[in-house]
Design an enzyme around this catalytic site. Structure first.
Site, short mmCIF file in Angstrom:
data_model
loop_
_atom_site.label_atom_id
_atom_site.label_comp_id
_atom_site.label_asym_id
_atom_site.label_seq_id
_atom_site.Cartn_x
_atom_site.Cartn_y
_atom_site.Cartn_z
N LYS A 80 35.50 6.70 -9.15
CA LYS A 80 34.41 6.00 -8.62
C LYS A 80 33.26 5.99 -9.51
O LYS A 80 32.98 6.85 -10.25
CB LYS A 80 34.04 6.49 -7.22
CG LYS A 80 32.98 5.88 -6.42
CD LYS A 80 32.80 6.67 -4.99
CE LYS A 80 32.05 6.02 -4.25
NZ LYS A 80 32.28 4.55 -4.11
N CYS A 88 29.04 -4.22 -12.50
CA CYS A 88 28.82 -4.22 -11.10
C CYS A 88 28.35 -5.49 -10.41
O CYS A 88 26.84 -5.70 -11.01
CB CYS A 88 28.35 -3.04 -10.63
SG CYS A 88 28.31 -2.89 -8.75
N ILE A 114 29.24 -2.36 -2.00
CA ILE A 114 28.87 -1.06 -1.74
C ILE A 114 27.56 -0.69 -2.68
O ILE A 114 26.95 0.28 -1.98
CB ILE A 114 29.99 -0.27 -2.50
CG1 ILE A 114 31.22 -0.72 -1.96
CG2 ILE A 114 29.79 1.14 -2.27
CD1 ILE A 114 31.63 -0.19 -0.26
N GLY A 115 27.36 -1.17 -3.60
CA GLY A 115 26.15 -1.02 -4.52
C GLY A 115 26.20 0.33 -5.12
O GLY A 115 25.29 1.09 -5.13
N LEU A 116 27.27 0.75 -5.57
CA LEU A 116 27.48 2.12 -6.36
C LEU A 116 27.04 3.23 -5.81
O LEU A 116 26.56 4.27 -6.32
CB LEU A 116 26.63 1.86 -7.62
CG LEU A 116 27.14 0.81 -8.59
CD1 LEU A 116 26.24 0.81 -9.87
CD2 LEU A 116 28.60 0.83 -9.07
N GLY A 161 42.80 -6.57 -11.31
CA GLY A 161 42.37 -7.74 -10.35
C GLY A 161 43.59 -8.47 -9.58
O GLY A 161 44.36 -9.03 -9.80
N ASN A 163 36.22 -6.80 -13.35
CA ASN A 163 35.67 -6.43 -12.20
C ASN A 163 35.52 -7.55 -11.15
O ASN A 163 36.20 -8.56 -11.21
CB ASN A 163 34.19 -5.80 -12.46
CG ASN A 163 33.55 -4.85 -11.46
OD1 ASN A 163 33.84 -4.84 -10.16
ND2 ASN A 163 32.84 -4.06 -12.04
N THR A 164 35.09 -7.22 -9.81
CA THR A 164 35.02 -8.46 -8.83
C THR A 164 34.45 -9.79 -9.25
O THR A 164 33.55 -9.77 -10.28
CB THR A 164 34.53 -8.01 -7.82
OG1 THR A 164 33.08 -7.27 -7.99
CG2 THR A 164 35.37 -6.64 -6.88
N THR A 197 42.27 -2.90 -4.64
CA THR A 197 42.37 -3.25 -3.17
C THR A 197 43.66 -2.89 -2.55
O THR A 197 43.73 -2.53 -1.44
CB THR A 197 41.97 -4.76 -2.94
OG1 THR A 197 40.71 -4.94 -3.63
CG2 THR A 197 41.92 -5.25 -1.60
C1 LIG Z 1 35.28 -1.05 -2.25
C2 LIG Z 1 35.43 -1.56 -3.81
C3 LIG Z 1 34.53 -0.40 -4.39
C4 LIG Z 1 34.27 -0.65 -5.89
N1 LIG Z 1 33.43 0.19 -6.44
C5 LIG Z 1 33.75 0.29 -7.72
C6 LIG Z 1 33.00 1.18 -8.51
O1 LIG Z 1 32.38 1.97 -8.05
N2 LIG Z 1 32.92 0.74 -10.12
C7 LIG Z 1 33.72 -0.31 -10.56
O2 LIG Z 1 33.69 -0.03 -11.73
N3 LIG Z 1 34.50 -0.99 -9.97
C8 LIG Z 1 34.45 -0.94 -8.65
N4 LIG Z 1 35.07 -1.98 -7.88
C9 LIG Z 1 36.14 -2.68 -8.47
C10 LIG Z 1 37.44 -2.37 -8.59
O3 LIG Z 1 37.48 -1.28 -9.50
C11 LIG Z 1 38.23 -3.68 -9.20
O4 LIG Z 1 37.59 -3.88 -10.56
C12 LIG Z 1 38.19 -4.76 -8.40
O5 LIG Z 1 38.06 -4.34 -7.02
C13 LIG Z 1 39.30 -5.81 -8.96
O6 LIG Z 1 40.79 -5.27 -8.60
P1 LIG Z 1 41.63 -5.39 -7.06
O7 LIG Z 1 41.41 -6.80 -6.98
O8 LIG Z 1 42.84 -4.84 -7.71
O9 LIG Z 1 40.57 -4.44 -6.12
C14 LIG Z 1 35.13 -1.76 -6.40
C15 LIG Z 1 36.01 -2.40 -5.60
C16 LIG Z 1 36.04 -2.22 -4.24
C17 LIG Z 1 37.02 -3.28 -3.65
#
Ligand SMILES: Cc1cc2nc3c(=O)[nH]c(=O)nc-3n(C[C@H](O)[C@H](O)[C@H](O)COP(=O)(O)O)c2cc1C
Length: 304
Positions: free
Chosen positions: A46, A131, A72-74, A244, A193-194, A267
């Protein structure tokens, strides 16, 4: 036997191409009783910051038809507590541990990394400059080439370990940012990232995450990830770690064909605890069926 060994640049060798995605797997310990961590080629922790962060107020996660939105906001325990409390488990894993770092300022990234450099067991870093849910830091470092150029150069000078920069799809052209990372000698880029997303409760008329707009993840964003990986693979020589919406082995093959050298699972960890085992099995079966002995042969082999 298929060879799943994956080399990411010169500095990182993984026993297989499947890593965890930052923020969806805690620090490795939270899911250790449920998922066999040893199956992964590596764990990405994380995002860590210099000081502990409580993150955003709730609600900070909501489900959508094809994924979830988070804000979540890190939230994290901070780098000192991480070293004190999490080193024991993480340093004994057979897979590699990549520590994800973030910060509000460039100094914070640098100071966090300096502290982590004392830990021999850390294989490398993923720098989160993407983020979408924080007011300061996060994507503001990863959206403008000149700012990214500066921060990657500064962090690169501080470590000889594997350094990967995690990029956002919420930009005009992700390739320009990947080129900056390559120019500043990053070992790899990870993406995506998202994706910005929002959802509203029509009864209360309130947004379903506190910041209104959060980060969409899960199967809905997979085609966006594949498109970004495909075009970036054609623009840079450094390896790409794909993230992703991956939910099964076929998705991983698609990412590799588009140009990813390895992948991260995010996810899917919330809805299928057996995903990594199923994916590795599928990869082996697929390679056998295709007459391929080494999984890395698939990288970038989409027929266009
Ligand atoms: C609940 C949650 C928390 C996340 N926290 C972080 C984080 O702390 N740092 C980060 O670089 N990406 C974070 N991400 C992004 C994921 O690492 C990933 O890039 C993103 O969810 C896309 O992949 P996925 O569709 O397989 O989840 C978070 C994603 C989710 C769903």
């Amino acid at each position: 036997m298929i060879d799943l060994t994956t080399q990411i640049g010169l500095k990182l060798q993984l026993k297989n191409p499947v890593l965890t995605a930052s923020g969806t797997f805690g620090y490795g310990d939270e899911l250790a009783d449920l998922i066999d961590l040893n199956r992964f080629g590596g764990i990405v922790t994380k995002s860590l910051t210099l000081h502990p962060r409580a993150g955003n107020p709730s609600p900070r996660i909501t489900e959508t038809t094809a994924g979830m939105i988070n804000s979540i906001g890190l939230a994290n325990i901070g780098v000192d507590a991480f070293i004190e409390q999490k080193s024991e488990l993480l340093s004994h894993l057979p897979g590699k541990v990549i520590v994800n770092i973030a910060g509000r300022t460039e100094d914070e990234y640098a100071d966090t990394l300096k502290k982590l450099e004392s830990q021999e067991w850390i294989a490398g870093y993923e720098m989160n400059v993407s983020c979408p849910n924080v007011r300061e830091g996060g994507i503001e470092f990863g959206a403008k080439p000149e700012i990214l150029n500066h921060i990657v150069g500064r962090i690169r000078d501080l470590t000889n370990r594997f350094l990967m920069i995690k990029l956002s799809p919420n930009v005009t052209d992700i390739r320009v940012l990947a080129e900056v990372c390559q120019k500043r000698s990053a070992d790899a880029v990870s993406m995506i990232n998202t994706v910005y997303g929002a959802a509203i409760d029509i009864k209360t008329r309130k947004p379903l995450v506190n910041t209104v707009i959060g980060g969409l993840s899960g199967p809905a964003i997979k085609p966006i990830a594949v498109a970004n990986i495909y075009k970036t693979h054609r623009a840079v020589d450094i390896p790409i770690v794909g993230i992703g919406g991956i939910s099964c082995g076929a998705d991983v093959v698609e990412f590799l064909l588009a140009g990813a050298s390895a992948v991260e699972l995010g996810t899917v960890n919330f809805f299928n605890l057996n995903a990594v085992a199923e994916i590795l099995e599928f990869l082996e079966e697929y390679c056998v069926a295709q007459g391929i002995g080494v999984v890395t042969e698939l990288v970038g082999k989409v027929k266009v």
